[in-house]
Design a protein around this motif. Structure first.
Motif, PDB file in Angstrom:
ATOM      1  N   GLU A 197     -15.123   4.181   2.157  1.00 25.07           N
ATOM      2  CA  GLU A 197     -16.097   5.122   0.625  1.00 25.07           C
ATOM      3  C   GLU A 197     -15.179   6.190   0.300  1.00 25.07           C
ATOM      4  O   GLU A 197     -15.106   5.643  -1.344  1.00 25.07           O
ATOM      5  CB  GLU A 197     -18.099   5.631   1.043  1.00 25.07           C
ATOM      6  N   TYR A 198     -15.205   6.875   1.146  1.00 30.37           N
ATOM      7  CA  TYR A 198     -14.272   7.458   0.385  1.00 30.37           C
ATOM      8  C   TYR A 198     -12.587   7.734   0.002  1.00 30.37           C
ATOM      9  O   TYR A 198     -12.245   7.923  -0.687  1.00 30.37           O
ATOM     10  CB  TYR A 198     -14.086   8.963   1.567  1.00 30.37           C
ATOM     11  N   VAL A 199     -12.221   7.066   1.370  1.00 21.11           N
ATOM     12  CA  VAL A 199     -10.941   5.906   0.648  1.00 21.11           C
ATOM     13  C   VAL A 199     -10.824   5.401  -0.422  1.00 21.11           C
ATOM     14  O   VAL A 199      -9.608   5.111  -1.979  1.00 21.11           O
ATOM     15  CB  VAL A 199      -9.850   5.619   1.716  1.00 21.11           C
ATOM     16  N   HIS A 200     -11.636   4.498  -0.971  1.00 26.77           N
ATOM     17  CA  HIS A 200     -11.364   3.315  -1.761  1.00 26.77           C
ATOM     18  C   HIS A 200     -12.150   4.498  -3.193  1.00 26.77           C
ATOM     19  O   HIS A 200     -10.963   4.638  -4.411  1.00 26.77           O
ATOM     20  CB  HIS A 200     -13.062   3.199  -1.949  1.00 26.77           C
ATOM     21  N   VAL A 201     -13.010   5.726  -3.133  1.00 26.56           N
ATOM     22  CA  VAL A 201     -12.781   6.558  -4.488  1.00 26.56           C
ATOM     23  C   VAL A 201     -11.447   7.384  -4.700  1.00 26.56           C
ATOM     24  O   VAL A 201     -10.890   7.590  -5.752  1.00 26.56           O
ATOM     25  CB  VAL A 201     -13.820   8.025  -4.535  1.00 26.56           C
ATOM     26  N   LEU A 202     -11.084   7.471  -3.574  1.00 24.59           N
ATOM     27  CA  LEU A 202      -9.462   7.922  -3.414  1.00 24.59           C
ATOM     28  C   LEU A 202      -8.478   7.250  -4.194  1.00 24.59           C
ATOM     29  O   LEU A 202      -8.276   7.727  -4.920  1.00 24.59           O
ATOM     30  CB  LEU A 202      -8.547   7.811  -1.968  1.00 24.59           C
ATOM     31  N   ASN A 203      -8.596   5.881  -3.480  1.00 22.98           N
ATOM     32  CA  ASN A 203      -6.998   5.349  -4.404  1.00 22.98           C
ATOM     33  C   ASN A 203      -7.802   4.620  -6.270  1.00 22.98           C
ATOM     34  O   ASN A 203      -6.624   4.493  -6.467  1.00 22.98           O
ATOM     35  CB  ASN A 203      -7.809   3.601  -3.522  1.00 22.98           C
ATOM     36  N   LEU A 204      -8.781   5.274  -6.592  1.00 27.40           N
ATOM     37  CA  LEU A 204      -9.935   5.135  -7.438  1.00 27.40           C
ATOM     38  C   LEU A 204      -9.023   6.191  -8.577  1.00 27.40           C
ATOM     39  O   LEU A 204      -8.271   5.734  -9.458  1.00 27.40           O
ATOM     40  CB  LEU A 204     -11.231   4.540  -7.298  1.00 27.40           C
ATOM     41  N   SER A 205      -8.968   6.707  -7.539  1.00 27.36           N
ATOM     42  CA  SER A 205      -8.413   8.222  -8.291  1.00 27.36           C
ATOM     43  C   SER A 205      -7.439   8.564  -8.915  1.00 27.36           C
ATOM     44  O   SER A 205      -6.343   9.216  -9.141  1.00 27.36           O
ATOM     45  CB  SER A 205      -9.159   9.508  -8.056  1.00 27.36           C
ATOM     46  N   LEU A 206      -6.224   7.507  -7.970  1.00 29.83           N
ATOM     47  CA  LEU A 206      -5.209   7.298  -8.146  1.00 29.83           C
ATOM     48  C   LEU A 206      -4.835   6.283  -9.427  1.00 29.83           C
ATOM     49  O   LEU A 206      -3.116   6.171  -9.196  1.00 29.83           O
ATOM     50  CB  LEU A 206      -4.348   7.062  -6.817  1.00 29.83           C
ATOM     51  N   ASN A 207      -5.479   5.755  -9.556  1.00 25.32           N
ATOM     52  CA  ASN A 207      -5.528   4.228 -10.715  1.00 25.32           C
ATOM     53  C   ASN A 207      -4.470   3.426  -9.959  1.00 25.32           C
ATOM     54  O   ASN A 207      -3.634   2.630 -10.982  1.00 25.32           O
ATOM     55  CB  ASN A 207      -4.437   5.037 -11.979  1.00 25.32           C
ATOM     56  N   ILE A 208      -5.048   2.959  -8.549  1.00 22.19           N
ATOM     57  CA  ILE A 208      -4.296   2.132  -8.395  1.00 22.19           C
ATOM     58  C   ILE A 208      -5.173   0.921  -7.782  1.00 22.19           C
ATOM     59  O   ILE A 208      -4.802   0.112  -7.411  1.00 22.19           O
ATOM     60  CB  ILE A 208      -3.220   2.857  -6.884  1.00 22.19           C
ATOM     61  N   ASN A 216       0.719  -1.225  -0.245  1.00 25.26           N
ATOM     62  CA  ASN A 216      -0.184   0.366  -0.219  1.00 25.26           C
ATOM     63  C   ASN A 216       0.433   1.373   0.543  1.00 25.26           C
ATOM     64  O   ASN A 216       0.605   2.487  -0.942  1.00 25.26           O
ATOM     65  CB  ASN A 216      -0.383  -0.038   0.736  1.00 25.26           C
ATOM     66  N   TYR A 217       1.618   1.333   0.722  1.00 24.27           N
ATOM     67  CA  TYR A 217       3.117   2.768   0.880  1.00 24.27           C
ATOM     68  C   TYR A 217       4.157   2.817  -0.267  1.00 24.27           C
ATOM     69  O   TYR A 217       3.473   4.116  -0.740  1.00 24.27           O
ATOM     70  CB  TYR A 217       3.560   2.373   2.614  1.00 24.27           C
ATOM     71  N   GLN A 218       4.036   1.977  -1.298  1.00 26.41           N
ATOM     72  CA  GLN A 218       5.028   2.030  -2.304  1.00 26.41           C
ATOM     73  C   GLN A 218       4.256   2.039  -3.309  1.00 26.41           C
ATOM     74  O   GLN A 218       4.474   2.627  -4.279  1.00 26.41           O
ATOM     75  CB  GLN A 218       5.691   0.533  -2.417  1.00 26.41           C
ATOM     76  N   GLU A 219       2.859   1.510  -3.341  1.00 25.63           N
ATOM     77  CA  GLU A 219       1.484   2.274  -4.140  1.00 25.63           C
ATOM     78  C   GLU A 219       1.157   3.518  -4.371  1.00 25.63           C
ATOM     79  O   GLU A 219       0.700   4.192  -4.897  1.00 25.63           O
ATOM     80  CB  GLU A 219       0.691   1.151  -4.471  1.00 25.63           C
ATOM     81  N   GLY A 220       1.457   3.782  -2.842  1.00 20.26           N
ATOM     82  CA  GLY A 220      -0.074   5.244  -2.437  1.00 20.26           C
ATOM     83  C   GLY A 220      -0.783   4.923  -2.327  1.00 20.26           C
ATOM     84  O   GLY A 220      -1.150   5.802  -1.930  1.00 20.26           O
ATOM     85  N   ARG A 221      -1.313   3.697  -2.385  1.00 22.53           N
ATOM     86  CA  ARG A 221      -2.609   3.651  -1.505  1.00 22.53           C
ATOM     87  C   ARG A 221      -2.777   3.780  -0.221  1.00 22.53           C
ATOM     88  O   ARG A 221      -2.374   3.516   0.650  1.00 22.53           O
ATOM     89  CB  ARG A 221      -2.677   1.916  -1.881  1.00 22.53           C
ATOM     90  N   LYS A 222      -3.768   4.555   0.163  1.00 22.80           N
ATOM     91  CA  LYS A 222      -4.586   4.921   1.870  1.00 22.80           C
ATOM     92  C   LYS A 222      -5.094   3.914   1.963  1.00 22.80           C
ATOM     93  O   LYS A 222      -6.278   2.840   1.202  1.00 22.80           O
ATOM     94  CB  LYS A 222      -5.324   6.397   1.132  1.00 22.80           C
ATOM     95  N   ALA A 223      -5.108   3.396   3.275  1.00 27.39           N
ATOM     96  CA  ALA A 223      -5.814   2.537   4.238  1.00 27.39           C
ATOM     97  C   ALA A 223      -6.603   3.570   5.552  1.00 27.39           C
ATOM     98  O   ALA A 223      -6.347   4.217   6.292  1.00 27.39           O
ATOM     99  CB  ALA A 223      -5.228   1.157   4.685  1.00 27.39           C
TER     100      ALA A 223
END
Length: 257
Positions: A245-256, A13-20
């Motif tokens: 739900e917010y984090v899911h959308v945020l991660n989608l916006s980062l294309n990850i 997650n950290y390396q890919e910029g994915r929030k958790a």
């Protein structure tokens, strides 16, 4: 060599910029098992990343029972101990935040409790996450402040927080947890999060006082990698759903995703 799925998940997650998101559960505050079971079912449907178990003062150690309930509902959610002392150790969890309270000067929470539990950890299959724990002033005296008998870092002095985190990094700590404490009036400031994020190459966990979506957004924007929802979820479980739900959308916006 121990298998390390929790470590792998955090680091990927950290390396890919994915929030958790982690849901912090204090076993003493689980008053109704039926309601708690329903809450777990709801959490399962929201793709929760982690569950933290523990608290500053756990009088009735129901951790084993709580972990068993979680595993029955969804064994895929990593359960991580967030212990206030060595007595809260239970080997049923997947991992433990091996917390060194580097913002304080109480030897019991810098190394003392760690020595007590280390032989048990060595015999277990649990992943150990060496974590620099930093208590930040949240506007009130919190349980962790009282129990640890330490002075929290000023919330408006990012240079002090950064110096503390740098010292922890040089000591070899792999994760950092900024905590304003349970029930904090104000969360860890964006300036502190930004200062540490700018110079420390390690996953950054932030908790305490995150009782609204806007506060969560600010923490993530400042650089938090994992945010912890505890008190806010106790009072309003829908907050946890809203944040996920917010984090899911945020991660989608980062294309990850």
């Amino acid at each position: 060599m121990k298998h390390s799925p929790v470590t792998d998940k955090i680091l990927s997650n950290y390396q890919e910029g994915r929030k958790a998101v982690a849901w912090l559960i204090d076993p003493d505050k689980v008053a109704n098992k039926v309601d708690f079971h329903a809450q777990l079912e709801k959490a399962k449907r929201t793709n929760l990343d982690f569950i933290f178990i523990g608290g500053s003062l756990v009088e009735n150690n129901f951790s084993k029972e709580i972990i068993s309930m979680i595993k029955e509902i969804d064994a895929s959610i990593p359960v991580i101990l967030f212990p206030g002392n060595a007595n809260q150790f239970t080997p049923e969890a997947d991992a433990i935040l091996f917390l060194s309270l580097i913002s304080g000067r109480n030897p019991e929470f810098l190394i003392g409790q760690h020595v007590t539990v280390a032989p048990l950890l060595a015999k277990s299959k649990m992943e150990v996450l060496p974590t620099g724990y930093m208590l930040v002033d949240g506007g009130i005296t919190t349980s962790v402040n009282y129990i640890s008998q330490t002075i929290p870092l000023p919330n408006d002095k990012p240079e002090l927080a950064l110096a503390t985190a740098l010292a922890g990094s040089f000591l070899g700590l792999k994760y950092f947890y900024l905590d304003a404490g349970s029930g904090a009036q104000i969360p860890v400031s964006s300036s502190i999060i930004q200062a540490i994020k700018g110079q420390i190459d390690a996953p950054l966990i932030v908790g305490g006082g995150l009782n609204t979506l806007d506060k969560v957004k600010s923490s993530f924007k400042a650089g938090a990698d994992i945010i912890v929802i505890g008190n806010g979820a106790e009072k309003n479980l829908s907050l946890l759903t809203e944040v996920l739900e917010y984090v899911h959308v945020l991660n989608l916006s980062l294309n990850i995703n």
